[in-house]
Design a protein around this motif. Structure first.
Motif, PDB file in Angstrom:
ATOM      1  N   LYS A  89      38.483  42.747  41.451  1.00 42.80           N
ATOM      2  CA  LYS A  89      37.475  42.296  42.082  1.00 42.80           C
ATOM      3  C   LYS A  89      36.414  41.583  41.273  1.00 42.80           C
ATOM      4  CE  LYS A  89      38.015  45.016  46.114  1.00 42.80           C
ATOM      5  NZ  LYS A  89      37.253  46.256  47.114  1.00 42.80           N
ATOM      6  N   PHE A  90      36.200  42.317  40.034  1.00 40.54           N
ATOM      7  CA  PHE A  90      34.964  41.644  39.210  1.00 40.54           C
ATOM      8  C   PHE A  90      35.560  40.320  38.595  1.00 40.54           C
ATOM      9  CE2 PHE A  90      34.273  45.983  39.265  1.00 40.54           C
ATOM     10  CZ  PHE A  90      32.865  46.131  39.630  1.00 40.54           C
ATOM     11  N   LYS A  91      36.715  39.897  38.648  1.00 39.22           N
ATOM     12  CA  LYS A  91      37.167  38.614  38.227  1.00 39.22           C
ATOM     13  C   LYS A  91      36.979  37.459  39.042  1.00 39.22           C
ATOM     14  CE  LYS A  91      40.885  40.656  35.271  1.00 39.22           C
ATOM     15  NZ  LYS A  91      42.120  40.694  35.011  1.00 39.22           N
ATOM     16  N   HIS A  92      36.492  37.706  40.445  1.00 40.12           N
ATOM     17  CA  HIS A  92      36.262  36.772  41.179  1.00 40.12           C
ATOM     18  C   HIS A  92      34.712  36.726  41.726  1.00 40.12           C
ATOM     19  CE1 HIS A  92      40.444  35.962  41.110  1.00 40.12           C
ATOM     20  NE2 HIS A  92      40.800  37.145  41.413  1.00 40.12           N
ATOM     21  N   THR A  93      34.172  35.485  42.104  1.00 42.42           N
ATOM     22  CA  THR A  93      32.740  35.743  42.756  1.00 42.42           C
ATOM     23  C   THR A  93      32.916  35.032  43.983  1.00 42.42           C
ATOM     24  OG1 THR A  93      32.119  33.639  41.643  1.00 42.42           O
ATOM     25  CG2 THR A  93      31.853  35.709  40.391  1.00 42.42           C
ATOM     26  N   LEU A  94      31.463  34.761  44.649  1.00 38.65           N
ATOM     27  CA  LEU A  94      31.289  34.335  45.992  1.00 38.65           C
ATOM     28  C   LEU A  94      31.677  32.427  45.763  1.00 38.65           C
ATOM     29  CD1 LEU A  94      28.189  36.129  47.350  1.00 38.65           C
ATOM     30  CD2 LEU A  94      30.718  36.109  48.415  1.00 38.65           C
ATOM     31  N   TRP A  95      31.757  31.958  44.578  1.00 37.14           N
ATOM     32  CA  TRP A  95      31.671  30.631  44.555  1.00 37.14           C
ATOM     33  C   TRP A  95      33.081  30.336  44.926  1.00 37.14           C
ATOM     34  CZ3 TRP A  95      27.298  28.270  43.911  1.00 37.14           C
ATOM     35  CH2 TRP A  95      26.395  28.752  43.418  1.00 37.14           C
ATOM     36  N   ARG A  96      33.222  29.189  45.741  1.00 37.10           N
ATOM     37  CA  ARG A  96      34.163  28.420  46.377  1.00 37.10           C
ATOM     38  C   ARG A  96      34.090  27.065  46.253  1.00 37.10           C
ATOM     39  NH1 ARG A  96      35.237  32.834  45.756  1.00 37.10           N
ATOM     40  NH2 ARG A  96      35.956  34.304  46.998  1.00 37.10           N
ATOM     41  N   SER A  97      35.327  26.170  46.194  1.00 31.95           N
ATOM     42  CA  SER A  97      35.059  24.726  46.341  1.00 31.95           C
ATOM     43  C   SER A  97      34.115  24.226  47.430  1.00 31.95           C
ATOM     44  CB  SER A  97      36.437  24.030  46.502  1.00 31.95           C
ATOM     45  OG  SER A  97      36.280  22.870  46.225  1.00 31.95           O
ATOM     46  N   GLY A  98      33.294  23.443  46.959  1.00 32.58           N
ATOM     47  CA  GLY A  98      32.348  22.900  48.143  1.00 32.58           C
ATOM     48  C   GLY A  98      31.159  23.904  48.508  1.00 32.58           C
ATOM     49  N   THR A  99      31.112  25.017  47.859  1.00 37.21           N
ATOM     50  CA  THR A  99      29.825  25.999  47.917  1.00 37.21           C
ATOM     51  C   THR A  99      28.634  25.509  47.550  1.00 37.21           C
ATOM     52  OG1 THR A  99      31.043  27.921  47.912  1.00 37.21           O
ATOM     53  CG2 THR A  99      29.174  28.165  47.757  1.00 37.21           C
TER      54      THR A  99
END
Length: 353
Positions: A188-198
């Motif tokens: 889970k630590f390899k991913h954050t809330l940032w997504r395309s278009g955020t």
């Protein structure tokens, strides 16, 4: 002026000592002995001794109450993900542990000052190696110390001490044991809330930021622009802590390189965004030097070059700060192209670098 000199003056005393040293007749000071013992109120008045015993028992009782309170708080007020909830849980748990520790500490000190024997004793120096007789005497002295403490004949104190010391480890053991069955999915630590278009939003106000709002040389602390529902969720604090970003605008001519693969552009008109979490031990990297384009971590002085892919130029960090790919949307707001392309923060234990 008279040539007479007081034989007890400092000058004459120094000469006299020096003369005796030269002739090997230096005098020694007599042993002053121990000062006369002054008895305490508890030594003279049995009621005062009983009152002191109750005070010590009360202090250890406070420790017991603090331990129990910390356990109640740990289970009844877990962090709910909001700032106020985390603050309340941490403060309450800290106060409980503080009373548990202070009760033991103050109780032990008050016991020693009021009830234990305060007679001064002198032990002559002796060789380090002790014979059997000396060891037997040492055991007798320890037994005498136990007797002086009065713990054998003071049942209330014995119970208070044992209860406080036996219960206090629970303040540490219970959280550790309860975390064993927790979520250990480190992926889970390899991913954050940032997504395309955020959209990129100013921290902590949460106001989205336009590229035109960022001037050359300025630094902005940003977080993902999420809905109010997500902000109130239990996971918001944890997810926000992984996604914090430092936005810097440089003169495009000063940018040496970015972490974007060949043919891609992760910056926008000199604006670059990098994770704020130091790749050494996770401290916030937020000290920016405009002239050199260097970012400094205040904890251990790891230094990163913003103009050159945030590479490490000094300090214990071993890898650059991960870059967040950014661009602008149709309204001119800065948005993420995707999540980070590598884990943020300190290196994982399965990494080799």
């Amino acid at each position: 002026m008279s040539d007479y000199q007081n034989p007890r003056s400092p000058e004459s005393s120094h000469r006299e000592v020096g003369h005796r040293e030269q002739h090997g007749t230096l005098e020694t000071f007599p042993d002053p002995g121990l000062p006369e013992h002054k008895s305490r109120m508890a030594d003279r008045d049995p009621q005062a001794a009983k009152r002191g015993e109750r005070q010590v028992a009360l202090l250890f009782g406070i420790s017991v109450i603090g331990t129990i309170a910390s356990m109640v708080v740990y289970f009844a007020l877990p962090p709910d993900g909001t700032t106020s909830g985390v603050r309340l849980s941490t403060l309450s748990l800290g106060l409980g542990i503080a009373f548990a520790l202070l009760g033991i500490g103050f109780g032990a000190v008050h016991w020693a000052k009021v009830l234990m024997s305060d007679h001064e004793k002198v032990d002559e120096r002796h060789p380090v190696a002790s014979d059997a007789e000396t060891r037997a005497v040492a055991v007798q002295e320890l037994e005498a110390g136990v007797k002086d403490s009065g713990i054998a004949r003071r049942g209330v104190l014995k119970g208070a001490v044992i209860s406080a010391l036996a219960l206090f480890p629970l303040t540490i053991a219970v959280p550790l044991v309860s975390s064993v069955g927790g979520d250990w999915n480190v992926s889970k630590f390899k991913h954050t809330l940032w997504r395309s278009g955020t959209r990129l939003a100013i921290d902590p106000s949460g106001r989205p930021i336009r590229a035109a709002d960022v001037t050359i040389g300025s630094v902005v602390h940003v977080i993902p622009d999420v809905s109010e529902e997500e902000r109130q969720s239990h996971e918001w604090i944890t997810e926000k802590s992984k996604a914090v970003v430092l936005l810097v605008r440089l003169d495009p001519r000063d940018i040496v390189s970015t972490q974007a693969p060949q043919g891609e552009d992760w910056a926008y008109d000199g604006i670059v965004a990098y994770s704020k979490i130091c790749t050494h031990v996770g401290c916030p990297v937020a000290l920016y030097e405009q002239q050199t384009h260097h970012l400094l971590c205040p904890c251990h002085q790891s230094t990163f070059d913003v103009a050159d892919s945030c590479k490490v130029v000094f300090g214990p960090a071993k890898r650059p700060l991960p870059q967040l790919p950014i661009t602008v949307d149709d309204e001119g707001y800065l948005v993420a192209q995707s999540d980070f392309h590598e884990p943020v923060g300190p290196s994982f234990w399965e990494r080799l670098k």
